[in-house]
Write a protein that holds these residues in place. Structure first.
Motif, PDB file in Angstrom:
ATOM      1  N   ALA A  10       0.813  -1.218   0.000  1.00 36.90           N
ATOM      2  CA  ALA A  10       0.000   0.000   0.000  1.00 36.90           C
ATOM      3  C   ALA A  10       0.845   1.266   0.000  1.00 36.90           C
ATOM      4  O   ALA A  10       0.335   2.354   0.246  1.00 36.90           O
ATOM      5  CB  ALA A  10      -0.950  -0.016   1.202  1.00 36.90           C
ATOM      6  N   GLY A  11       2.155   1.116  -0.261  1.00 39.30           N
ATOM      7  CA  GLY A  11       3.014   2.298  -0.304  1.00 39.30           C
ATOM      8  C   GLY A  11       2.795   3.080  -1.599  1.00 39.30           C
ATOM      9  O   GLY A  11       2.287   2.545  -2.578  1.00 39.30           O
ATOM     10  N   GLN A  12       3.211   4.337  -1.544  1.00 41.75           N
ATOM     11  CA  GLN A  12       3.028   5.191  -2.729  1.00 41.75           C
ATOM     12  C   GLN A  12       4.267   5.193  -3.625  1.00 41.75           C
ATOM     13  O   GLN A  12       4.255   5.752  -4.712  1.00 41.75           O
ATOM     14  CB  GLN A  12       2.688   6.636  -2.309  1.00 41.75           C
ATOM     15  CG  GLN A  12       1.336   6.757  -1.603  1.00 41.75           C
ATOM     16  CD  GLN A  12       0.162   6.242  -2.433  1.00 41.75           C
ATOM     17  OE1 GLN A  12       0.172   6.325  -3.666  1.00 41.75           O
ATOM     18  NE2 GLN A  12      -0.856   5.678  -1.778  1.00 41.75           N
ATOM     19  N   ARG A  81       3.412   1.772   6.999  1.00 37.42           N
ATOM     20  CA  ARG A  81       3.492   0.340   6.717  1.00 37.42           C
ATOM     21  C   ARG A  81       2.855  -0.476   7.846  1.00 37.42           C
ATOM     22  O   ARG A  81       2.089  -1.407   7.598  1.00 37.42           O
ATOM     23  CB  ARG A  81       4.960  -0.037   6.562  1.00 37.42           C
ATOM     24  CG  ARG A  81       5.198  -1.483   6.266  1.00 37.42           C
ATOM     25  CD  ARG A  81       6.694  -1.770   6.271  1.00 37.42           C
ATOM     26  NE  ARG A  81       6.943  -3.133   5.854  1.00 37.42           N
ATOM     27  CZ  ARG A  81       6.747  -4.191   6.619  1.00 37.42           C
ATOM     28  NH1 ARG A  81       6.310  -4.042   7.846  1.00 37.42           N
ATOM     29  NH2 ARG A  81       6.985  -5.396   6.146  1.00 37.42           N
ATOM     30  N   GLN A  82       3.170  -0.104   9.089  1.00 34.06           N
ATOM     31  CA  GLN A  82       2.621  -0.839  10.243  1.00 34.06           C
ATOM     32  C   GLN A  82       1.088  -0.837  10.229  1.00 34.06           C
ATOM     33  O   GLN A  82       0.454  -1.839  10.540  1.00 34.06           O
ATOM     34  CB  GLN A  82       3.148  -0.198  11.525  1.00 34.06           C
ATOM     35  CG  GLN A  82       2.678  -0.880  12.790  1.00 34.06           C
ATOM     36  CD  GLN A  82       3.308  -0.254  14.026  1.00 34.06           C
ATOM     37  OE1 GLN A  82       4.510   0.011  14.066  1.00 34.06           O
ATOM     38  NE2 GLN A  82       2.507   0.006  15.043  1.00 34.06           N
ATOM     39  N   ASP A  83       0.488   0.307   9.872  1.00 34.23           N
ATOM     40  CA  ASP A  83      -0.977   0.385   9.816  1.00 34.23           C
ATOM     41  C   ASP A  83      -1.516  -0.557   8.735  1.00 34.23           C
ATOM     42  O   ASP A  83      -2.561  -1.192   8.903  1.00 34.23           O
ATOM     43  CB  ASP A  83      -1.435   1.819   9.489  1.00 34.23           C
ATOM     44  CG  ASP A  83      -0.950   2.829  10.513  1.00 34.23           C
ATOM     45  OD1 ASP A  83      -0.977   2.503  11.710  1.00 34.23           O
ATOM     46  OD2 ASP A  83      -0.538   3.932  10.105  1.00 34.23           O
ATOM     47  N   SER A  84      -0.804  -0.620   7.613  1.00 36.71           N
ATOM     48  CA  SER A  84      -1.248  -1.499   6.518  1.00 36.71           C
ATOM     49  C   SER A  84      -1.208  -2.957   6.959  1.00 36.71           C
ATOM     50  O   SER A  84      -2.161  -3.715   6.723  1.00 36.71           O
ATOM     51  CB  SER A  84      -0.352  -1.308   5.286  1.00 36.71           C
ATOM     52  OG  SER A  84      -0.487   0.006   4.791  1.00 36.71           O
ATOM     53  N   VAL A 101       4.542 -12.124   7.234  1.00 34.19           N
ATOM     54  CA  VAL A 101       4.425 -10.770   6.661  1.00 34.19           C
ATOM     55  C   VAL A 101       5.537 -10.654   5.624  1.00 34.19           C
ATOM     56  O   VAL A 101       6.705 -10.934   5.914  1.00 34.19           O
ATOM     57  CB  VAL A 101       4.594  -9.675   7.739  1.00 34.19           C
ATOM     58  CG1 VAL A 101       4.465  -8.290   7.100  1.00 34.19           C
ATOM     59  CG2 VAL A 101       3.576  -9.857   8.858  1.00 34.19           C
ATOM     60  N   HIS A 102       5.150 -10.279   4.403  1.00 30.93           N
ATOM     61  CA  HIS A 102       6.175 -10.165   3.358  1.00 30.93           C
ATOM     62  C   HIS A 102       5.877  -8.972   2.448  1.00 30.93           C
ATOM     63  O   HIS A 102       4.765  -8.842   1.919  1.00 30.93           O
ATOM     64  CB  HIS A 102       6.245 -11.458   2.525  1.00 30.93           C
ATOM     65  CG  HIS A 102       7.328 -11.400   1.495  1.00 30.93           C
ATOM     66  ND1 HIS A 102       8.659 -11.334   1.833  1.00 30.93           N
ATOM     67  CD2 HIS A 102       7.282 -11.332   0.136  1.00 30.93           C
ATOM     68  CE1 HIS A 102       9.383 -11.249   0.723  1.00 30.93           C
ATOM     69  NE2 HIS A 102       8.575 -11.232  -0.311  1.00 30.93           N
ATOM     70  N   SER A 180       1.562   4.102  21.257  1.00 31.74           N
ATOM     71  CA  SER A 180       1.798   4.940  20.060  1.00 31.74           C
ATOM     72  C   SER A 180       3.189   4.706  19.472  1.00 31.74           C
ATOM     73  O   SER A 180       3.840   5.642  19.022  1.00 31.74           O
ATOM     74  CB  SER A 180       1.624   6.430  20.374  1.00 31.74           C
ATOM     75  OG  SER A 180       0.345   6.656  20.869  1.00 31.74           O
ATOM     76  N   PHE A 181       3.635   3.454  19.486  1.00 32.21           N
ATOM     77  CA  PHE A 181       4.950   3.128  18.915  1.00 32.21           C
ATOM     78  C   PHE A 181       4.789   2.682  17.465  1.00 32.21           C
ATOM     79  O   PHE A 181       3.910   1.890  17.143  1.00 32.21           O
ATOM     80  CB  PHE A 181       5.614   1.997  19.721  1.00 32.21           C
ATOM     81  CG  PHE A 181       6.917   1.539  19.104  1.00 32.21           C
ATOM     82  CD1 PHE A 181       8.096   2.248  19.317  1.00 32.21           C
ATOM     83  CD2 PHE A 181       6.962   0.414  18.273  1.00 32.21           C
ATOM     84  CE1 PHE A 181       9.297   1.834  18.732  1.00 32.21           C
ATOM     85  CE2 PHE A 181       8.157  -0.002  17.686  1.00 32.21           C
ATOM     86  CZ  PHE A 181       9.314   0.713  17.915  1.00 32.21           C
ATOM     87  N   TYR A 182       5.651   3.213  16.609  1.00 34.45           N
ATOM     88  CA  TYR A 182       5.678   2.767  15.212  1.00 34.45           C
ATOM     89  C   TYR A 182       7.055   2.207  14.907  1.00 34.45           C
ATOM     90  O   TYR A 182       8.067   2.854  15.154  1.00 34.45           O
ATOM     91  CB  TYR A 182       5.366   3.936  14.259  1.00 34.45           C
ATOM     92  CG  TYR A 182       3.881   4.096  14.040  1.00 34.45           C
ATOM     93  CD1 TYR A 182       3.237   3.388  13.025  1.00 34.45           C
ATOM     94  CD2 TYR A 182       3.118   4.910  14.857  1.00 34.45           C
ATOM     95  CE1 TYR A 182       1.865   3.493  12.836  1.00 34.45           C
ATOM     96  CE2 TYR A 182       1.742   5.031  14.675  1.00 34.45           C
ATOM     97  CZ  TYR A 182       1.127   4.320  13.659  1.00 34.45           C
ATOM     98  OH  TYR A 182      -0.214   4.415  13.477  1.00 34.45           O
TER      99      TYR A 182
END
Ligand code: C5P
Length: 228
Positions: A10-12, A81-84, A101-102, A180-182
């Motif tokens: 889902a990255g741009q 990315r983490q949200d996706s 996860v890949h 709230s850690f990413y």
């Protein structure tokens, strides 16, 4: 064993400087994402595959993939990315035991890597594919001046697949979001739980197609695997 795979795509693709996100670009005549999905499906171990794509592409990608036997579901990604990955995680079917996860933009994942990392995750709880650092590593300040030479012994460059027991990844996400850690990978979320994460040796060919020059490298790696 119920083994799910979440493919964040889902990255741009800002670093690619292309109007088309990199996961939809072609390598050897096929979209990078298709190569990645075929490799995962070809492992014969994945029972549920969730593809995560940019919200704006959701309907088009659903039309393309939902009738295919490779993909079980297509869901919309999030800001990071983490949200996706978490959106994909929340869509997993009950009873999932292992989660792979890949990155959608790592098409050179091999069956061997998938099997080795799943086996390690079954034994340890969490396993990630990585390669040892062979270059000398420096810490550099904002003015481009070296502050420190970092001891490279014991340093590894992390790739995907990253594989987890379902319950461990669930707790890792819950803790990360409650604080709230990413992180830039899921392994780092599991490390924060204090759980062991096992390294599985990866390959220098398992590149992430990020920048324009990676497309040239990718064409060569593809030819190597195709034996031409
Ligand atoms: O940005 P990065 O290079 O870490 O991207 C790794 C993978 O994560 C890519 O496949 C990209 O499409 C995906 N990603 C995502 N959602 C985001 C950002 C990246 O699924 N918001």
């Amino acid at each position: 064993m119920k083994v799910a795979a979440i493919i964040p795509a889902a990255g741009q693709g800002v670093r690619m400087k292309s109007p088309v996100p990199k996961q939809f670009l072609n390598l050897g005549g096929k979209p990078i994402l298709r190569l990645t999905l075929e490799a995962l499906a070809g492992s014969g171990i994945v029972t549920d595959l969730v593809l995560v794509v940019p919200p704006g592409e959701l309907e088009a990608v659903r039309r393309e993939w939902e009738k295919s036997s490779l993909v079980s579901r297509v869901v919309a990604g999030g800001e990071k990315r983490q949200d996706s990955v978490y959106n994909g995680f929340r869509s997993l079917s009950p009873g999932t035991e292992i989660v792979i996860v890949h990155d959608g933009v790592r098409p050179f994942i091999t069956g061997e890597m998938i099997h080795a990392s799943v086996e390690a995750a079954v034994n340890t709880g969490a396993a990630i594919v990585a390669t040892p650092v062979s270059d000398t590593v420096k810490r550099v300040n904002g003015q481009g001046i070296i502050e420190q030479t970092v001891e490279r012994e014991g340093l590894w460059r992390v790739q995907t697949p990253q594989v987890f027991r379902y319950d461990i990844l669930k707790r890792a996400f819950e803790k990360a979001y409650s604080e709230s850690f990413y992180g830039t990978d899921e392994g780092s979320l599991v490390e924060r739980l204090g759980e062991k994460v096992q390294i599985v040796p990866g390959s220098e060919f398992n590149i992430k197609i990020t920048r324009r020059e990676d497309l040239f490298l990718g064409e060569s790696i593809l030819r190597f695997y195709q034996g031409s």
